[in-house]
Design an enzyme around this catalytic site. Structure first.
Site, mmCIF file in Angstrom:
data_model
loop_
_atom_site.group_PDB
_atom_site.id
_atom_site.type_symbol
_atom_site.label_atom_id
_atom_site.label_comp_id
_atom_site.label_asym_id
_atom_site.label_seq_id
_atom_site.Cartn_x
_atom_site.Cartn_y
_atom_site.Cartn_z
ATOM 1 N N LYS A 22 -3.934 -27.865 -2.652
ATOM 2 C CA LYS A 22 -3.433 -27.681 -4.024
ATOM 3 C C LYS A 22 -2.117 -26.923 -4.042
ATOM 4 C CE LYS A 22 -4.999 -24.176 -6.767
ATOM 5 N NZ LYS A 22 -3.878 -23.437 -7.386
ATOM 6 N N ASN A 23 -2.055 -25.827 -3.309
ATOM 7 C CA ASN A 23 -0.861 -24.978 -3.397
ATOM 8 C C ASN A 23 0.357 -25.593 -2.702
ATOM 9 O OD1 ASN A 23 -2.326 -23.220 -4.885
ATOM 10 N ND2 ASN A 23 -2.491 -21.622 -3.313
ATOM 11 N N ARG A 92 -0.556 -21.477 -14.815
ATOM 12 C CA ARG A 92 0.431 -20.424 -14.611
ATOM 13 C C ARG A 92 1.497 -20.822 -13.585
ATOM 14 N NH1 ARG A 92 2.805 -17.050 -10.815
ATOM 15 N NH2 ARG A 92 3.557 -15.251 -11.938
ATOM 16 N N CYS A 116 -3.151 -15.016 -16.571
ATOM 17 C CA CYS A 116 -4.069 -16.084 -16.202
ATOM 18 C C CYS A 116 -5.378 -15.409 -15.867
ATOM 19 C CB CYS A 116 -3.548 -16.871 -15.009
ATOM 20 S SG CYS A 116 -3.645 -15.943 -13.481
ATOM 21 N N ARG A 121 0.403 -11.989 -14.316
ATOM 22 C CA ARG A 121 1.087 -12.483 -13.115
ATOM 23 C C ARG A 121 2.574 -12.472 -13.388
ATOM 24 N NH1 ARG A 121 -2.750 -16.644 -10.236
ATOM 25 N NH2 ARG A 121 -1.039 -16.821 -8.768
ATOM 26 N N PRO A 122 3.256 -11.395 -12.990
ATOM 27 C CA PRO A 122 4.671 -11.241 -13.324
ATOM 28 C C PRO A 122 5.549 -12.280 -12.635
ATOM 29 C CG PRO A 122 3.954 -9.505 -11.823
ATOM 30 C CD PRO A 122 2.744 -10.283 -12.178
ATOM 31 N N ILE A 123 6.740 -12.530 -13.233
ATOM 32 C CA ILE A 123 7.701 -13.453 -12.616
ATOM 33 C C ILE A 123 9.061 -12.776 -12.450
ATOM 34 C CG2 ILE A 123 6.620 -15.643 -13.270
ATOM 35 C CD1 ILE A 123 8.726 -15.690 -15.620
ATOM 36 N N ASP A 124 9.027 -11.423 -12.434
ATOM 37 C CA ASP A 124 10.297 -10.684 -12.336
ATOM 38 C C ASP A 124 11.080 -11.054 -11.069
ATOM 39 O OD1 ASP A 124 7.926 -9.368 -11.268
ATOM 40 O OD2 ASP A 124 9.258 -7.773 -10.603
ATOM 41 N N LEU A 125 10.393 -11.294 -9.966
ATOM 42 C CA LEU A 125 11.098 -11.614 -8.714
ATOM 43 C C LEU A 125 11.773 -12.982 -8.814
ATOM 44 C CD1 LEU A 125 8.377 -10.377 -6.178
ATOM 45 C CD2 LEU A 125 10.484 -9.199 -6.824
ATOM 46 N N ASP A 305 -6.770 -15.724 -1.337
ATOM 47 C CA ASP A 305 -7.563 -16.837 -1.895
ATOM 48 C C ASP A 305 -8.891 -17.035 -1.157
ATOM 49 O OD1 ASP A 305 -5.368 -18.699 -3.660
ATOM 50 O OD2 ASP A 305 -4.584 -17.339 -2.166
ATOM 51 N N ARG A 396 -10.210 -26.720 -10.803
ATOM 52 C CA ARG A 396 -8.747 -26.572 -10.681
ATOM 53 C C ARG A 396 -8.308 -26.715 -9.233
ATOM 54 N NH1 ARG A 396 -6.576 -21.281 -12.295
ATOM 55 N NH2 ARG A 396 -4.906 -22.300 -11.189
HETATM 56 C C1 UD1 Z 1 0.501 -18.250 -4.831
HETATM 57 C C2 UD1 Z 1 -0.720 -19.141 -4.829
HETATM 58 C C3 UD1 Z 1 -1.986 -18.310 -5.033
HETATM 59 C C4 UD1 Z 1 -2.066 -17.206 -3.989
HETATM 60 C C5 UD1 Z 1 -0.774 -16.389 -3.971
HETATM 61 C C6 UD1 Z 1 -0.735 -15.362 -2.857
HETATM 62 C C7 UD1 Z 1 0.150 -21.223 -5.722
HETATM 63 C C8 UD1 Z 1 0.138 -22.209 -6.831
HETATM 64 N N1 UD1 Z 1 -0.582 -20.115 -5.906
HETATM 65 O O1 UD1 Z 1 0.567 -17.641 -6.115
HETATM 66 O O2 UD1 Z 1 -3.115 -19.172 -4.908
HETATM 67 O O3 UD1 Z 1 -3.147 -16.357 -4.282
HETATM 68 O O4 UD1 Z 1 0.362 -17.270 -3.797
HETATM 69 O O5 UD1 Z 1 -0.895 -15.986 -1.627
HETATM 70 O O6 UD1 Z 1 0.753 -21.442 -4.687
HETATM 71 N N2 UD1 Z 1 4.519 -10.722 -7.925
HETATM 72 C C9 UD1 Z 1 5.345 -9.898 -8.656
HETATM 73 N N3 UD1 Z 1 6.453 -10.445 -9.258
HETATM 74 C C10 UD1 Z 1 6.761 -11.768 -9.148
HETATM 75 C C11 UD1 Z 1 5.899 -12.604 -8.390
HETATM 76 C C12 UD1 Z 1 4.784 -12.043 -7.796
HETATM 77 O O7 UD1 Z 1 5.101 -8.702 -8.778
HETATM 78 O O8 UD1 Z 1 7.788 -12.202 -9.688
HETATM 79 C C13 UD1 Z 1 3.304 -10.156 -7.276
HETATM 80 C C14 UD1 Z 1 2.012 -10.723 -7.856
HETATM 81 O O9 UD1 Z 1 1.574 -10.016 -8.986
HETATM 82 C C15 UD1 Z 1 1.041 -10.590 -6.684
HETATM 83 C C16 UD1 Z 1 1.936 -10.795 -5.479
HETATM 84 O O10 UD1 Z 1 3.282 -10.562 -5.922
HETATM 85 O O11 UD1 Z 1 0.489 -9.310 -6.630
HETATM 86 C C17 UD1 Z 1 1.825 -12.166 -4.852
HETATM 87 O O12 UD1 Z 1 2.231 -13.145 -5.761
HETATM 88 P P1 UD1 Z 1 2.885 -14.522 -5.313
HETATM 89 O O13 UD1 Z 1 3.034 -14.571 -3.841
HETATM 90 O O14 UD1 Z 1 4.089 -14.754 -6.159
HETATM 91 O O15 UD1 Z 1 1.751 -15.533 -5.725
HETATM 92 P P2 UD1 Z 1 1.901 -16.862 -6.567
HETATM 93 O O16 UD1 Z 1 3.085 -17.629 -6.119
HETATM 94 O O17 UD1 Z 1 1.738 -16.570 -8.011
#
Ligand code: UD1
Length: 426
Positions: A22-23, A92, A116, A121-125, A305, A396
């Site tokens: 899926k990912n 998300r 979610c 689940r922040p997207i600041d990065l 996961d 999902r």
């Molecule tokens: C992806 C996977 C998810 C998996 C995760 C970690 C998909 C669709 N989903 O999620 O199944 O559990 O990787 O391996 O591929 N964070 C921030 N700011 C950001 C982005 C992330 O603080 O802008 C934090 C998150 O809150 C979390 C950590 O970074 O604590 C990891 O997140 P990230 O690696 O971005 O996971 P996803 O891409 O959302």
């Protein structure tokens, strides 16, 4: 509302095939938009998250054909740049379309993904990195408007190796003039799969699978064919099903190199695990041994996961294990559900201490994808019958989860509640 009825205590046996990841498929489907051409994706799992992604592609003007497990995306007429709120809210991870759509169409409008089932689940990065590449991003009333006309290559350093942010940067940078670098990039196999697909589309990417990725922008990308990697999380789930039921099973379509951290933990628990090319054999021990400490980490560390399904297996161990969840604390939401089955788990923030116990069947509710799967794994190893509600979360990420388990001889039935006339057996 659908639910699973699981009969516990039955040994599993035989072989089952693990479907595509899926990912990996979600960012790869976003990447098809960049091709402006026809792409064919093999071993695409039939999941609700994939259905949502197809709806997004269609909204953008792509024509999509799903036949068997082959998905054909024709992006030749894709010219839309808005993703409706209801589609963004469904999933998300649809934020992954931001980089692809803005760089292909010159602009994008979508709503911020918000929370979610795993919490905020922040997207600041993502936003910081895309701004550093010159993307203009404005946020108003929960919507993100992006313009890409001033985008340029650049050197991005991620303060944390976020999977989604790394993917969004790659999708934005493949078409930018000049060289873009990402340091502290995520190294997950699903990112490698995305890059391999993009390279087949004509992209120039070096350092794939390392923490330093170098992308030389190309003026033109084209269609490509690609087979999705096996889902390592589904594999780890089935391995844990073997553990809770004390069984011997074989898995087809697995990659040993993707499963190192989980295999190491399950071997510590007493499992015998062997690989033969793309096949795996697992034999559970008679008594599951506890594991001193498991800490979830970015790849190649122990995957967050797989944490819930391993927790379910450790609930039956002979001793005390500790799990530290470093990525998504909300994954511990299943602890009260497992407790209904007699599991002995104490949580303190990001740390869970699990004392092995006999599990018994209970009425349970899935609240997130991997936690839901973990409840099934626990139920298979419990005494008596369990009912698991909320299986839409499980669907999902697992294609025909119940059928995978029944193929192995497990006792699981999916019930559909028919309005006004009780339950209907499927
Ligand atoms: C992806 C996977 C998810 C998996 C995760 C970690 C998909 C669709 N989903 O999620 O199944 O559990 O990787 O391996 O591929 N964070 C921030 N700011 C950001 C982005 C992330 O603080 O802008 C934090 C998150 O809150 C979390 C950590 O970074 O604590 C990891 O997140 P990230 O690696 O971005 O996971 P996803 O891409 O959302």
């Amino acid at each position: 509302m659908e639910k699973y009825i699981v009969g516990g205590g039955k040994k599993l046996e035989g072989m089952v095939r693990v479907h595509g990841a899926k990912n990996a498929v979600l960012p790869i489907l976003a990447a098809t938009v960049l091709s402006g051409d026809v792409c064919r994706i093999y071993d695409c799992p039939r999941l609700s998250d994939v259905s949502h992604t197809i709806k997004i592609l269609e909204t953008l003007g792509c024509r999509v054909l799903f036949s068997g497990s082959t998905l054909t995306v024709d992006a030749t007429s894709a010219d839309k740049w808005e993703i409706p709120e209801e589609l963004m809210r469904e999933m998300r991870s649809s934020i992954i379309f931001l980089g692809a759509v803005a760089s292909k169409m010159g602009k994008a409008r979508l709503c911020a993904p918000g929370g979610c089932e795993l919490g905020n689940r922040p997207i600041d990065l993502h936003m910081k990195a895309l701004r550093e590449l010159g993307m203009t991003l404005s946020e108003e009333n929960g919507f993100i408007e992006a313009r890409a006309d001033k985008m340029h290559s650049g050197d991005i350093h991620l303060s944390f190796p976020s999977v989604g942010a790394t993917e969004n940067i790659i999708l934005s940078a493949v078409g930018l003039k000049g060289e873009t670098t990402i340091s502290n990039a995520a190294r997950e196999p699903e990112i490698v799969d995305l890059c391999e697909f993009l390279i087949k589309m004509g992209a120039d990417i070096e350092g794939v699978g390392t923490e330093f990725i170098r992308i030389k922008g190309v003026a033109h990308l084209h269609g490509a064919e690609h087979r999705i990697i096996p889902d390592r999380i589904v594999a780890s789930t089935l391995m844990c099903a073997a553990m809770t039921t004390g069984s011997e099973i074989e898995l087809l379509n697995v990659r040993s190199s993707h499963l190192g951290a989980v295999v190491s933990v399950l071997r510590e628990s007493g499992a015998k695990i062997e690989f033969f090319k793309d096949k795996m054999y697992i034999r559970a021990p008679q008594k599951i041994l506890p594991v001193d400490i498991i800490k979830t980490q970015v790849y190649p560390g122990f995957p967050t996961d797989s944490q819930s399904v391993v927790m379910a297996a450790l609930c039956k161990s002979e001793g005390t294990s500790v799990i530290v969840e470093n990525l998504f604390e909300n994954r511990f939401k299943i602890i009260p559900e497992l407790a209904k089955m007699n599991a002995d788990i104490i949580q303190d923030g990001r740390v869970a201490v699990i004392k092995g116990n006999k599990l018994c069947g209970a009425h349970l509710r899935a609240m997130d994808l991997r936690g839901g799967a973990a409840l099934v794994i626990a139920a298979l190893g419990a005494e008596g019958e369990s009912v698991i509600e909320g299986i839409k979360y499980i669907e999902r990420g697992y294609e025909d989860f119940d059928k995978m388990i029944t193929t192995l001889g497990g006792d699981i039935i999916k019930h559909k509640e028919a309005i006004g006339c009780g339950f209907k057996r499927e």
